[in-house]
Write a protein that holds these residues in place. Structure first.
Motif, PDB file in Angstrom:
ATOM      1  N   UNK A 125       0.832  -1.206   0.000  1.00  0.00           N
ATOM      2  CA  UNK A 125       0.000   0.000   0.000  1.00  0.00           C
ATOM      3  C   UNK A 125       0.864   1.252   0.000  1.00  0.00           C
ATOM      4  N   UNK A 126       1.843   1.283   0.914  1.00  0.00           N
ATOM      5  CA  UNK A 126       2.617   2.509   1.074  1.00  0.00           C
ATOM      6  C   UNK A 126       3.549   2.718  -0.112  1.00  0.00           C
TER       7      UNK A 126
ATOM      8  N   UNK B  18       2.721   2.132  -2.957  1.00  0.00           N
ATOM      9  CA  UNK B  18       1.834   2.699  -3.971  1.00  0.00           C
ATOM     10  C   UNK B  18       1.999   4.202  -4.107  1.00  0.00           C
ATOM     11  N   UNK B  19       1.988   4.919  -2.983  1.00  0.00           N
ATOM     12  CA  UNK B  19       2.139   6.377  -3.042  1.00  0.00           C
ATOM     13  C   UNK B  19       3.557   6.748  -3.481  1.00  0.00           C
ATOM     14  N   UNK B  20       4.544   5.962  -2.989  1.00  0.00           N
ATOM     15  CA  UNK B  20       5.935   6.258  -3.343  1.00  0.00           C
ATOM     16  C   UNK B  20       6.155   6.135  -4.832  1.00  0.00           C
TER      17      UNK B  20
ATOM     18  N   UNK C  94       3.615   6.396  -7.046  1.00  0.00           N
ATOM     19  CA  UNK C  94       2.669   7.304  -7.687  1.00  0.00           C
ATOM     20  C   UNK C  94       3.287   8.690  -7.849  1.00  0.00           C
ATOM     21  N   UNK C  95       3.960   9.157  -6.797  1.00  0.00           N
ATOM     22  CA  UNK C  95       4.605  10.463  -6.862  1.00  0.00           C
ATOM     23  C   UNK C  95       5.916  10.340  -7.629  1.00  0.00           C
ATOM     24  N   UNK C  96       6.330  11.431  -8.289  1.00  0.00           N
ATOM     25  CA  UNK C  96       7.642  11.391  -8.935  1.00  0.00           C
ATOM     26  C   UNK C  96       8.751  11.344  -7.885  1.00  0.00           C
ATOM     27  N   UNK C  97       9.966  11.143  -8.345  1.00  0.00           N
ATOM     28  CA  UNK C  97      11.099  11.114  -7.422  1.00  0.00           C
ATOM     29  C   UNK C  97      11.550   9.701  -7.159  1.00  0.00           C
ATOM     30  N   UNK C  98      12.698   9.574  -6.491  1.00  0.00           N
ATOM     31  CA  UNK C  98      13.258   8.245  -6.238  1.00  0.00           C
ATOM     32  C   UNK C  98      12.386   7.452  -5.255  1.00  0.00           C
TER      33      UNK C  98
ATOM     34  N   UNK D  77      12.634   4.632  -3.582  1.00  0.00           N
ATOM     35  CA  UNK D  77      13.164   4.074  -2.341  1.00  0.00           C
ATOM     36  C   UNK D  77      13.419   5.161  -1.305  1.00  0.00           C
TER      37      UNK D  77
ATOM     38  N   UNK E  17      11.626   7.942  -1.122  1.00  0.00           N
ATOM     39  CA  UNK E  17      10.273   8.218  -0.632  1.00  0.00           C
ATOM     40  C   UNK E  17       9.840   7.187   0.407  1.00  0.00           C
TER      41      UNK E  17
ATOM     42  N   UNK F 108      -3.302  10.364 -19.486  1.00  0.00           N
ATOM     43  CA  UNK F 108      -4.119  10.209 -18.279  1.00  0.00           C
ATOM     44  C   UNK F 108      -5.592  10.459 -18.593  1.00  0.00           C
TER      45      UNK F 108
END
Lengths: 185, 173
Positions: free
Chosen positions: A52-53, A55-57, A59-63, A65, A67, A175
């Motif tokens: 689950x968590x 998922x957000x990491x 979903x958002x841009x950026x590295x 791991x 996040x 999208x």
């Protein structure tokens, strides 16, 4: 019912060391090592929580791991944990990379070193093409969505347009199409 | 000092569009660092990418290498911090609400929509690095062979990197 070991609340030191071990273990991405440490070795998260968590990491841009380390750090030690966990993840590899950079500054002009780096770059590009192939293959409704991959290659690699604009346009179109498709079901 | 600030701001901007992680950013990093600012030349950029491939750790650290070559230790700290900080703050603020918007139609649409773009970005990165390195026929053969072996076998990528390094050391590429 399955008995799960009661997770130990990690303190700041444990967070730092735990994520250090993750940061230093992987070549070409450390996500599998993060999962093993968090879920299997230390029991800081259950497998479902991890998914689950993550998922957000993702979903958002950026590295991803980095996040993820922020999420785990926050969960156990608040703001301090959210700072210490990514620091642990990055400190070791950061120092190694700087050491390599210094070596490169001294020896990078040697033909032998240049040849070796060329070879590594060629292998690296092969791995990247394979990664693109695999990701492309896992896309559903390829006929609808792969044209957006082609659009991205054309805009980024051929036209060399700035990526922020390309991403905004691409994300609105791609999208938007996905949003419309999700509504039809 | 203004160089470090420029680096920081450019990489903050990059971090905001880093869908697919640092790997997907390679084309844009090349555009900004080599073509726009001329901070590095094609060859150095290729070499830094290779060093990052061969080093352990999260692949975001290629930005530390670039920062180092452009602006020394302050440069390396600036690019790394710029790449990690904005999204770390955002995720810190959003994680508790994630369960609320995870699975909603707009969230799924963005996830589905971003995937083909990431494919294009990674393909572009591999293409641009190959061009920047001006690979010859043999090197392109290595690229192709590594791709096929990686797709067809369970061989650890590190072996392929090592094989590439050896071939390069031998001066064949």
């Amino acid at each position: 019912m399955e008995t799960t070991p009661k997770p130990v609340e990690p303190d700041l030191m444990a967070l730092f060391l735990g994520f250090s071990s993750v940061g230093l273990s992987g070549f070409g991405g450390v996500l599998p090592f993060a999962r093993r440490m968090l879920v299997e070795e230390r029991g800081w998260m259950t497998a479902e929580e991890f998914n689950t968590q993550l998922g957000l990491c993702q979903f958002l841009p950026g590295p991803n791991v980095v996040n993820l380390s922020v999420v785990v750090g926050k969960r156990y030690q608040g703001v301090a944990g959210a700072i210490v966990a990514p620091l642990g993840m990055l400190a070791g590899p950061f120092l190694i990379v700087l050491l390599l950079a210094m070596l490169y500054d001294h020896f990078g002009s040697l033909p032998l070193v240049q040849g070796m780096l060329r070879g590594v770059a060629a292998a690296g590009c092969g791995l990247l093409f394979a990664m693109a192939w695999r990701m492309g293959n896992s896309i559903k409704s390829k006929r609808l969505f792969l044209p957006f991959s082609a659009f991205t290659v054309l805009a980024i690699a051929w036209m060399r347009w700035p990526m922020p604009y390309v991403m905004v346009v691409g994300l609105v179109l791609s999208g938007g199409l996905a949003y419309w498709m999700l509504g039809r079901k | 000092m203004s160089l470090v600030i420029d680096l920081f701001l450019e990489f903050v901007l990059l971090s905001l569009v880093a869908f697919g992680g640092a790997t997907a950013l390679l084309p844009e990093m090349h555009r900004v660092v080599v073509e726009q600012y001329h901070w590095l030349d094609d060859q150095t950029f290729t070499h830094l990418y290779a060093i990052a491939q061969a080093a352990p750790g999260p692949n975001v650290l290629v930005v530390a290498l670039i920062g180092w070559e452009v602006g020394g230790l302050p440069g390396a700290l600036a690019t790394t911090l710029a790449m990690c900080l904005p999204m770390s703050i955002l995720i810190y603020l959003l994680i508790d609400r994630w369960e609320g918007f995870s699975g909603q139609r707009w969230q799924k649409a963005i996830s589905l929509g971003v995937a083909p773009l990431a494919v294009g970005l990674i393909f572009s990165g591999a293409t641009l690095i190959s061009l920047a390195a001006s690979f010859g026929l043999v090197a392109w053969g290595v690229v192709l062979a590594v791709m096929v072996i990686n797709l067809r076998s369970g061989l650890h990528p590190l072996w392929l990197i090592a094989a590439g390094a050896l071939l390069g050391l031998g001066g064949w590429l």
